[in-house]
Design a protein around this motif. Sequence first.
Motif, PDB file in Angstrom:
ATOM      1  N   ARG A  64       0.828  -1.211   0.000  1.00 13.93           N
ATOM      2  CA  ARG A  64       0.000   0.000   0.000  1.00 13.93           C
ATOM      3  C   ARG A  64       0.860   1.258   0.000  1.00 13.93           C
ATOM      4  O   ARG A  64       2.070   1.206   0.126  1.00 13.93           O
ATOM      5  CB  ARG A  64      -0.893   0.020   1.235  1.00 13.93           C
ATOM      6  CG  ARG A  64      -1.718  -1.207   1.436  1.00 13.93           C
ATOM      7  CD  ARG A  64      -3.001  -1.132   0.673  1.00 13.93           C
ATOM      8  NE  ARG A  64      -3.820  -2.279   1.059  1.00 13.93           N
ATOM      9  CZ  ARG A  64      -4.568  -2.937   0.213  1.00 13.93           C
ATOM     10  NH1 ARG A  64      -4.614  -2.586  -1.029  1.00 13.93           N
ATOM     11  NH2 ARG A  64      -5.279  -3.945   0.623  1.00 13.93           N
ATOM     12  N   SER A  65       0.176   2.388  -0.063  1.00 15.72           N
ATOM     13  CA  SER A  65       0.846   3.686  -0.009  1.00 15.72           C
ATOM     14  C   SER A  65       1.402   3.921   1.393  1.00 15.72           C
ATOM     15  O   SER A  65       0.649   3.945   2.370  1.00 15.72           O
ATOM     16  CB  SER A  65      -0.151   4.794  -0.365  1.00 15.72           C
ATOM     17  OG  SER A  65       0.361   6.049  -0.013  1.00 15.72           O
ATOM     18  N   LYS A  67       2.678   6.614   2.644  1.00 10.56           N
ATOM     19  CA  LYS A  67       2.276   7.910   3.199  1.00 10.56           C
ATOM     20  C   LYS A  67       0.901   7.812   3.857  1.00 10.56           C
ATOM     21  O   LYS A  67       0.708   8.264   4.983  1.00 10.56           O
ATOM     22  CB  LYS A  67       2.269   8.964   2.100  1.00 10.56           C
ATOM     23  CG  LYS A  67       1.904  10.342   2.585  1.00 10.56           C
ATOM     24  CD  LYS A  67       1.941  11.345   1.463  1.00 10.56           C
ATOM     25  CE  LYS A  67       1.536  12.713   1.938  1.00 10.56           C
ATOM     26  NZ  LYS A  67       1.543  13.688   0.854  1.00 10.56           N
ATOM     27  N   ARG A  68      -0.030   7.205   3.161  1.00 10.83           N
ATOM     28  CA  ARG A  68      -1.390   7.090   3.707  1.00 10.83           C
ATOM     29  C   ARG A  68      -1.409   6.222   4.970  1.00 10.83           C
ATOM     30  O   ARG A  68      -2.062   6.561   5.958  1.00 10.83           O
ATOM     31  CB  ARG A  68      -2.308   6.509   2.646  1.00 10.83           C
ATOM     32  CG  ARG A  68      -3.735   6.427   3.103  1.00 10.83           C
ATOM     33  CD  ARG A  68      -4.636   5.992   1.986  1.00 10.83           C
ATOM     34  NE  ARG A  68      -5.984   5.852   2.487  1.00 10.83           N
ATOM     35  CZ  ARG A  68      -7.011   5.565   1.754  1.00 10.83           C
ATOM     36  NH1 ARG A  68      -6.874   5.419   0.460  1.00 10.83           N
ATOM     37  NH2 ARG A  68      -8.190   5.439   2.290  1.00 10.83           N
ATOM     38  N   ILE A  72      -2.504   7.245   8.804  1.00 13.46           N
ATOM     39  CA  ILE A  72      -3.505   6.475   9.555  1.00 13.46           C
ATOM     40  C   ILE A  72      -2.904   5.956  10.864  1.00 13.46           C
ATOM     41  O   ILE A  72      -3.522   6.045  11.929  1.00 13.46           O
ATOM     42  CB  ILE A  72      -4.048   5.316   8.702  1.00 13.46           C
ATOM     43  CG1 ILE A  72      -4.877   5.864   7.542  1.00 13.46           C
ATOM     44  CG2 ILE A  72      -4.872   4.348   9.541  1.00 13.46           C
ATOM     45  CD1 ILE A  72      -5.260   4.831   6.503  1.00 13.46           C
TER      46      ILE A  72
END
Length: 97
Positions: A64-65, A67-68, A72
């Motif tokens: 996954r990303s 940064k995201r 989170i």
Amino acid sequence: MLLLFLYFAAVTLAGVTRGLWVVALGWSSAVVGGSVTLIGIAFLVGHLINVLLAPGVGALIDRRSRKRLAIIGQALFGGAMALPGLAYLLGFGSATP
């Protein structure tokens, strides 16, 4: 040069917050339970969760990303750290009703 400074500042702050977490965990365990055994159990459970979740979370981060997921994760960590203070302000755990 600015990017390097920001990187080292972020690493330093991450280390400081991790140290504060360890102190807060021990302190809150001592206040709540008052026994050395409870402090040890709290540290053991905290580290076991970290060891057990690390492989799965690492694989998730690779897919996954970053940064995201970092945003989170920091939001969840901040919420977890703010929860005891919020509970105290709302009257949970206080001696007076």
